[in-house]
Design a protein around this motif. Structure first.
Motif, PDB file in Angstrom:
ATOM      1  N   TYR A  36       0.655  -1.078   0.143  1.00 11.52           N
ATOM      2  CA  TYR A  36       0.031   0.031  -0.019  1.00 11.52           C
ATOM      3  C   TYR A  36       0.947   1.188  -0.010  1.00 11.52           C
ATOM      4  O   TYR A  36       1.940   1.407   0.570  1.00 11.52           O
ATOM      5  N   SER A  37       0.440   2.308  -0.720  1.00 14.20           N
ATOM      6  CA  SER A  37       0.759   3.463  -0.748  1.00 14.20           C
ATOM      7  C   SER A  37       2.243   3.823  -1.193  1.00 14.20           C
ATOM      8  O   SER A  37       2.506   4.979  -2.074  1.00 14.20           O
ATOM      9  N   ASP A  38       3.204   3.187  -0.716  1.00 12.80           N
ATOM     10  CA  ASP A  38       4.646   3.559  -0.957  1.00 12.80           C
ATOM     11  C   ASP A  38       4.970   3.277  -2.608  1.00 12.80           C
ATOM     12  O   ASP A  38       5.913   4.118  -3.141  1.00 12.80           O
ATOM     13  N   TYR A  39       4.784   2.223  -3.091  1.00 16.80           N
ATOM     14  CA  TYR A  39       5.168   1.925  -4.415  1.00 16.80           C
ATOM     15  C   TYR A  39       4.056   1.348  -5.232  1.00 16.80           C
ATOM     16  O   TYR A  39       3.211   0.621  -4.737  1.00 16.80           O
ATOM     17  N   VAL A  40       4.742   1.344  -6.747  1.00 13.69           N
ATOM     18  CA  VAL A  40       3.417   0.900  -7.500  1.00 13.69           C
ATOM     19  C   VAL A  40       3.827  -0.892  -7.527  1.00 13.69           C
ATOM     20  O   VAL A  40       4.677  -1.277  -7.440  1.00 13.69           O
ATOM     21  N   ILE A  41       2.630  -1.311  -7.674  1.00 17.07           N
ATOM     22  CA  ILE A  41       2.467  -2.821  -7.782  1.00 17.07           C
ATOM     23  C   ILE A  41       2.331  -3.272  -9.203  1.00 17.07           C
ATOM     24  O   ILE A  41       1.436  -2.920  -9.943  1.00 17.07           O
ATOM     25  N   PRO A  42       3.531  -3.770  -9.909  1.00 21.03           N
ATOM     26  CA  PRO A  42       3.377  -4.318 -11.087  1.00 21.03           C
ATOM     27  C   PRO A  42       2.700  -5.367 -11.392  1.00 21.03           C
ATOM     28  O   PRO A  42       2.446  -5.597 -12.682  1.00 21.03           O
ATOM     29  N   ASN A  93      15.263   2.415  -6.959  1.00 17.56           N
ATOM     30  CA  ASN A  93      16.283   3.244  -6.506  1.00 17.56           C
ATOM     31  C   ASN A  93      15.418   4.426  -6.315  1.00 17.56           C
ATOM     32  O   ASN A  93      16.093   5.725  -6.212  1.00 17.56           O
ATOM     33  N   HIS A  94      14.151   4.664  -5.640  1.00 14.13           N
ATOM     34  CA  HIS A  94      13.577   5.778  -5.697  1.00 14.13           C
ATOM     35  C   HIS A  94      12.921   5.592  -4.084  1.00 14.13           C
ATOM     36  O   HIS A  94      12.725   4.643  -3.547  1.00 14.13           O
ATOM     37  N   LYS A  95      12.760   6.723  -3.263  1.00 19.23           N
ATOM     38  CA  LYS A  95      12.068   6.728  -1.805  1.00 19.23           C
ATOM     39  C   LYS A  95      10.795   5.984  -1.929  1.00 19.23           C
ATOM     40  O   LYS A  95      10.101   6.518  -2.888  1.00 19.23           O
ATOM     41  N   PRO A  96      10.456   5.635  -0.863  1.00 18.86           N
ATOM     42  CA  PRO A  96       8.979   5.314  -0.666  1.00 18.86           C
ATOM     43  C   PRO A  96       7.902   6.413  -0.781  1.00 18.86           C
ATOM     44  O   PRO A  96       8.237   7.663  -0.260  1.00 18.86           O
ATOM     45  N   GLY A  97       6.885   6.177  -1.858  1.00 21.69           N
ATOM     46  CA  GLY A  97       6.093   7.376  -1.923  1.00 21.69           C
ATOM     47  C   GLY A  97       6.615   8.728  -2.635  1.00 21.69           C
ATOM     48  O   GLY A  97       6.051   9.678  -2.690  1.00 21.69           O
ATOM     49  N   GLU A  98       7.445   8.407  -3.139  1.00 20.18           N
ATOM     50  CA  GLU A  98       8.256   9.351  -4.137  1.00 20.18           C
ATOM     51  C   GLU A  98       7.370  10.017  -5.369  1.00 20.18           C
ATOM     52  O   GLU A  98       6.765   8.923  -5.856  1.00 20.18           O
ATOM     53  N   GLN A  99       7.255  11.014  -5.651  1.00 24.44           N
ATOM     54  CA  GLN A  99       6.520  11.521  -6.831  1.00 24.44           C
ATOM     55  C   GLN A  99       7.331  11.884  -8.127  1.00 24.44           C
ATOM     56  O   GLN A  99       8.392  12.402  -7.995  1.00 24.44           O
ATOM     57  N   VAL A 100       6.674  11.577  -9.262  1.00 22.55           N
ATOM     58  CA  VAL A 100       7.212  11.633 -10.499  1.00 22.55           C
ATOM     59  C   VAL A 100       7.253  13.087 -11.009  1.00 22.55           C
ATOM     60  O   VAL A 100       6.201  13.890 -10.508  1.00 22.55           O
ATOM     61  N   LYS A 101       8.395  13.627 -11.535  1.00 21.92           N
ATOM     62  CA  LYS A 101       8.498  15.062 -11.775  1.00 21.92           C
ATOM     63  C   LYS A 101       8.531  15.381 -13.307  1.00 21.92           C
ATOM     64  O   LYS A 101       8.470  16.463 -13.914  1.00 21.92           O
ATOM     65  N   TYR A 102       8.618  14.234 -14.023  1.00 22.54           N
ATOM     66  CA  TYR A 102       8.836  14.129 -15.523  1.00 22.54           C
ATOM     67  C   TYR A 102       7.541  14.579 -16.119  1.00 22.54           C
ATOM     68  O   TYR A 102       6.228  14.268 -15.768  1.00 22.54           O
ATOM     69  N   PHE A 103       7.495  15.545 -17.112  1.00 19.06           N
ATOM     70  CA  PHE A 103       6.459  16.325 -17.782  1.00 19.06           C
ATOM     71  C   PHE A 103       5.376  16.564 -16.947  1.00 19.06           C
ATOM     72  O   PHE A 103       4.056  16.275 -17.003  1.00 19.06           O
ATOM     73  N   THR A 104       5.648  17.185 -15.863  1.00 21.12           N
ATOM     74  CA  THR A 104       4.411  17.966 -14.979  1.00 21.12           C
ATOM     75  C   THR A 104       4.459  19.368 -14.925  1.00 21.12           C
ATOM     76  O   THR A 104       4.089  20.000 -13.921  1.00 21.12           O
ATOM     77  N   PHE A 105       5.177  19.978 -15.870  1.00 21.39           N
ATOM     78  CA  PHE A 105       5.266  21.463 -15.871  1.00 21.39           C
ATOM     79  C   PHE A 105       3.763  22.136 -15.922  1.00 21.39           C
ATOM     80  O   PHE A 105       3.874  23.014 -14.872  1.00 21.39           O
ATOM     81  N   TYR A 106       2.821  21.725 -16.812  1.00 23.08           N
ATOM     82  CA  TYR A 106       1.566  22.391 -16.674  1.00 23.08           C
ATOM     83  C   TYR A 106       0.688  22.181 -15.035  1.00 23.08           C
ATOM     84  O   TYR A 106       0.243  23.366 -14.669  1.00 23.08           O
ATOM     85  N   SER A 107       0.927  21.112 -14.826  1.00 20.71           N
ATOM     86  CA  SER A 107       0.090  20.832 -13.724  1.00 20.71           C
ATOM     87  C   SER A 107       0.850  21.498 -12.516  1.00 20.71           C
ATOM     88  O   SER A 107       0.105  22.025 -11.530  1.00 20.71           O
TER      89      SER A 107
END
Length: 494
Positions: free
Chosen positions: A67-73, A373-387
């Motif tokens: 739950y919450s921390d990482y995407v389940i593939p 290699n990313h922290k739990p719950g970390e957010q993507v910054k890729y192509f989020t300029f507009y939002s």
């Protein structure tokens, strides 16, 4: 040099239309984040079970929390009888079942990978983006129309939206269907296609699927019923106006049906959270206020508690005592009376909702898979300029949202009047589309606050930023095409 660039552009525009140009860019930008390892998406906040269990999908056993921390593939696919009943009636099942079929055909019959869920939404989304851009720029291929296509890419390829595709949330289906709804109406308004019935059918099918996507979408049947009124003004349409009226009735009935399908457990959860996350949210002590409403003041201790509590709860929300002394006393009528007597508190909650309008990307869940290699719950910054830009500068005031909605309606009411007077239909269809979108902007925050307080508020408001972005794009398109108040050039006449 200028002549060289002009020649290059002319040759480019002959082969690549603005719609194709924009769709290719959305495909590349979104495809990279969804399908190139390590993939990205949204982690489960606890809501996935409503979608996966009834569709024969289950969690694979792990030694860590899912739950919450990482995407389940990866998930498991049930091989035998599925004993889980459909807990939530939703058109989302159609998307999930299609993903399951593709997964079994091309990957595995026992293991489900979330990328097939993303692929289904991705392919439908690209089709909608193509129709939308084509409707906004038709029939032109000038340089400014390619810039409009770039603006659409900037907005709708934003990762804040597309991350939802690799998840079991209902929001990606809502996004895809909303694009098709607006594209269909704009295509009719601008006379993009020689035959109208495909776009009319697309509009009604998409609308019914959107309304039935989530129970919270039931009130949207009224908004899209308003949008559908514009179709009645299409020319040479007398024989099919009855069919359009029937379509409107079906849309309204779908709203009633999805509302009636809400189970008693969900009703109880919403009632409790409306109380704990709504009426109890104020800076002072709410004890006296709820006592004046006939509720025991001790229940003020349940402020900010969830119906499905992850930690220790003051009282069990599903216990007979809470049901008798709280739930049975705080129904819809009690909530309305409470907010009517405490308008300042209600206005504060609406301002809270206005701040959450721009929070499209859920902050409570991570966007990366484990071992990336990313922290739990970390957010993507890729192509989020507009939002990110909108989130930083958009005023978080409900009054501003209402004024913005009134402004859009006022601007397009001029086109409505001029086209109605001149027996043209573009301005009429366009007005009812904008009017319907603005009813979403104005009324969805009210329905969300009254129905569930501030619990999962950003997700409940998901269609508001989409409605505002659509209205913005229509406005920019009309400015570029010089059709804001003059639609003669589009030959949209009766």
């Amino acid at each position: 040099m200028k002549k060289f660039f002009k020649t290059c552009f002319i040759n480019f525009s002959k082969w690549v239309s603005p719609a194709l140009f924009g769709t290719i860019l959305v495909a590349l930008i979104s495809g990279f984040i969804l399908f190139v390892p390590p993939i990205h998406g949204l982690a489960d906040n606890g809501d996935f079970y409503r979608s996966i269990l009834s569709n024969g999908i289950y969690r694979l056993p792990t030694s860590y929390s899912q739950y919450s921390d990482y995407v389940i593939p990866k998930f498991g696919i049930m091989q035998y009888f599925n004993e889980n009943n459909v807990s939530v009636l939703s058109s989302q099942t159609l998307f999930i079942q299609l993903a399951l079929i593709l997964n079994k055909l091309f990957y595995s019959k026992s293991i489900f990978t979330i990328q097939f869920m993303g692929l289904v939404y991705y392919l439908f989304y690209l089709g909608g983006i193509y129709l939308l851009i084509n409707a906004l720029v038709h029939p032109f291929r000038k340089l400014k129309h390619y810039f409009l296509a770039l603006l659409i890419v900037l907005i709708f390829a934003d990762s804040a939206y597309t991350l939802y595709f690799n998840s079991f949330f209902a929001e990606p289906g809502m996004l895809v269907l909303m694009v098709y709804i607006c594209a269909a109406i704009l295509s009719l308004a601008r006379n993009v296609y020689s035959k109208r019935w495909p776009m009319i059918t697309l509009f009604f099918v998409s609308t019914v699927l959107l309304v039935t996507n989530k129970q919270q979408n039931a009130p949207l049947a009224l908004s899209f019923g308003v949008v559908a009124i514009g179709i009645m003004f299409l020319p040479h349409f007398k024989a099919r106006r009855m069919a359009t009226a029937l379509g409107i009735i079906i849309v309204l009935l779908s709203g009633v049906g999805i509302y009636k399908s809400i189970g008693s457990e969900i009703v109880g959860a919403n009632t409790f959270q409306t109380f704990s996350h709504g009426t109890l949210l104020e800076t002072g002590d709410p004890t006296k206020k709820i006592e004046r409403g006939g509720v025991d003041g001790q229940f003020a201790l349940m402020r900010n508690e969830n119906y499905y509590s992850k930690d220790y709860a003051t009282l069990d929300p599903s216990s007979p005592y809470v049901e008798k002394h709280l739930m049975n006393k705080t129904g819809f009528g009690w909530i309305i009376r409470y907010y009517a007597a405490n308008l300042k508190q209600f206005n504060n909650l609406l301002d809270l909702a206005a701040k959450d309008i721009t929070a499209v990307q859920p902050r409570a869940v991570g966007d990366f898979v484990r071992n990336s290699n990313h922290k739990p719950g970390e957010q993507v910054k890729y192509f989020t300029f507009y939002s990110s830009l909108v989130g930083a500068f958009f005023p978080g005031k409900y009054a501003f949202d209402c004024l913005l909605a009134i402004g859009f309606i006022a601007v397009y009411s001029v086109g409505l009047y001029l086209d109605f007077k001149s027996n043209r239909y573009m301005g009429i269809l366009r007005f009812f589309l904008i009017f319907g979108l603005m009813t979403i902007v104005i009324f969805v925050p009210i329905v969300s606050i009254v129905g569930d307080g501030d619990a999962d508020l950003a997700k409940h408001l998901f269609l508001i930023p989409i409605s505002l972005n659509m209205s913005l794009l229509v406005f920019v398109s009309d400015l570029i095409n010089h059709t804001l108040w003059n639609t003669k050039g589009d030959k949209a006449s009766v």
